[in-house]
Design an enzyme around this catalytic site. Structure first.
Site, PDB file in Angstrom:
ATOM      1  N   HIS A   1     -14.456   0.110  -8.290  1.00  0.00           N
ATOM      2  CA  HIS A   1     -14.279  -0.941  -9.294  1.00  0.00           C
ATOM      3  C   HIS A   1     -14.430  -2.335  -8.686  1.00  0.00           C
ATOM      4  CE1 HIS A   1     -10.299  -2.034  -7.754  1.00  0.00           C
ATOM      5  NE2 HIS A   1     -10.084  -0.739  -7.611  1.00  0.00           N
TER       6      HIS A   1
ATOM      7  N   SER B   1      -9.897  -6.484  -8.605  1.00  0.00           N
ATOM      8  CA  SER B   1      -8.815  -6.509  -9.591  1.00  0.00           C
ATOM      9  C   SER B   1      -7.879  -7.682  -9.312  1.00  0.00           C
ATOM     10  CB  SER B   1      -8.021  -5.196  -9.545  1.00  0.00           C
ATOM     11  OG  SER B   1      -7.209  -5.152  -8.377  1.00  0.00           O
ATOM     12  N   THR B   2      -6.984  -7.930 -10.253  1.00  0.00           N
ATOM     13  CA  THR B   2      -6.034  -9.031 -10.072  1.00  0.00           C
ATOM     14  C   THR B   2      -5.165  -8.800  -8.840  1.00  0.00           C
ATOM     15  OG1 THR B   2      -4.498  -7.940 -11.604  1.00  0.00           O
ATOM     16  CG2 THR B   2      -5.978  -9.618 -12.526  1.00  0.00           C
TER      17      THR B   2
ATOM     18  N   LYS C   1       0.258  -6.752   0.804  1.00  0.00           N
ATOM     19  CA  LYS C   1      -0.083  -5.982   2.006  1.00  0.00           C
ATOM     20  C   LYS C   1       0.237  -6.740   3.287  1.00  0.00           C
ATOM     21  CE  LYS C   1      -3.736  -3.488  -0.421  1.00  0.00           C
ATOM     22  NZ  LYS C   1      -5.204  -3.264  -0.545  1.00  0.00           N
TER      23      LYS C   1
ATOM     24  N   GLU D   1      -6.785   5.957  -8.351  1.00  0.00           N
ATOM     25  CA  GLU D   1      -6.504   5.515  -6.983  1.00  0.00           C
ATOM     26  C   GLU D   1      -5.380   6.367  -6.392  1.00  0.00           C
ATOM     27  OE1 GLU D   1      -7.022   4.635  -4.124  1.00  0.00           O
ATOM     28  OE2 GLU D   1      -7.369   2.467  -4.268  1.00  0.00           O
TER      29      GLU D   1
ATOM     30  N   ARG E   1      -9.226  -0.862 -14.566  1.00  0.00           N
ATOM     31  CA  ARG E   1     -10.127  -1.583 -13.670  1.00  0.00           C
ATOM     32  C   ARG E   1     -11.395  -0.779 -13.370  1.00  0.00           C
ATOM     33  NH1 ARG E   1      -5.542   0.092 -10.928  1.00  0.00           N
ATOM     34  NH2 ARG E   1      -5.736   1.039  -8.843  1.00  0.00           N
TER      35      ARG E   1
END
Length: 248
Positions: free
Chosen positions: A9, A12-13, A98, A87, A60
């Site tokens: 994808h 993503s946000t 992260k 995912e 997504r």
């Protein structure tokens, strides 16, 4: 020879915010939508068309597929939505930044959680609001199959039944197949296709929104694979994915 096209994808946000996403259903950023359109443009320009597409049940990936279909004028394409392409479930890390997590636990520990084959992150409690049990999209999935955390080994175990029972037969039947999914569900499939070892899989990084073409022989063994697009830009995107779990 058969061809199979994989695409992670678009951004993503939570990719943008460098957060562990997993099964949390976040949407694409504007950049992510543009990446998906660009992927569709690359595929169309290279002469690709498709007979069927597979994606997850997370928006997504679904929206990425929509934009690819739109750009290729393939909105009529039959689409299989499967939770098996979701995912990897990041358990208690879901939603955490992260880099901040790496600063707290160390780069090495976060690398193990992100990229090792058989070490899952800490699990969610079953009562956690992030647990999938009450989500209507999983209503038909047996409760014992729904994860509270996953390592890549777990992700391989849930992706392969879809490959063996649906995707591989479609490829063998001569259908042109597109899979729009996620970094780790695609890593799981690629590990299987390429026979990548448990230790070497840690180094595989898949960039957002770039078509990855697999050419397969009559036994669905890879002959070669390659990304479509600017190879220097793709290499930089892969390096950026690798850096996401580091504190500095």
């Amino acid at each position: 020879m058969y061809k199979l096209v994989l695409i992670r994808h678009g951004e993503s946000t939570w990719n943008k915010e460098n957060r562990f996403t997993g099964w949390v259903d976040v949407d694409l950023t504007e950049q992510g939508r543009n990446e998906a359109y660009q992927a569709g443009a690359l595929l169309k320009e290279a002469g690709y068309t498709f007979d069927i597409a597979y994606t997850s049940v997370l928006k997504r990936a679904i929206r990425t597929l929509w934009h690819v279909q739109d750009k290729m004028d393939l909105m009529y394409l039959p689409v299989v939505h499967s939770w098996r392409l979701n995912e990897r479930h990041y358990g208690a890390l879901s939603g955490l930044n992260k880099a901040e997590t790496a600063a707290k636990f160390g780069d090495d520990q976060v690398l193990v959680w992100r990229r090792s084959y058989d070490t899952p992150p800490p699990a969610l409690e079953p009562t956690d609001e992030r647990a999938p049990f009450s989500d209507p999209r999983y209503a038909k999935v047996p409760r014992e199959q729904l994860p509270l955390t996953e390592c890549l080994k777990d992700t391989v175990a849930r992706v392969l039944p879809l490959w063996n029972e649906s995707i591989a037969p479609a490829v063998r039947a001569g259908k042109q197949v597109l899979i729009a999914a996620h970094g780790n569900s695609l890593r799981a499939l690629i590990k299987y296709l390429d026979g990548i070892s448990d230790s070497d899989i840690v180094g595989l990084n898949i960039p957002n929104g770039v078509p990855l073409v697999y050419e397969l022989d009559e036994n669905l063994k890879p002959i070669q694979h390659y990304y479509l697009g600017d190879q220097d830009a793709i290499a930089k995107a892969q390096a950026a994915v690798a850096k996401q779990g580091k504190a500095g």
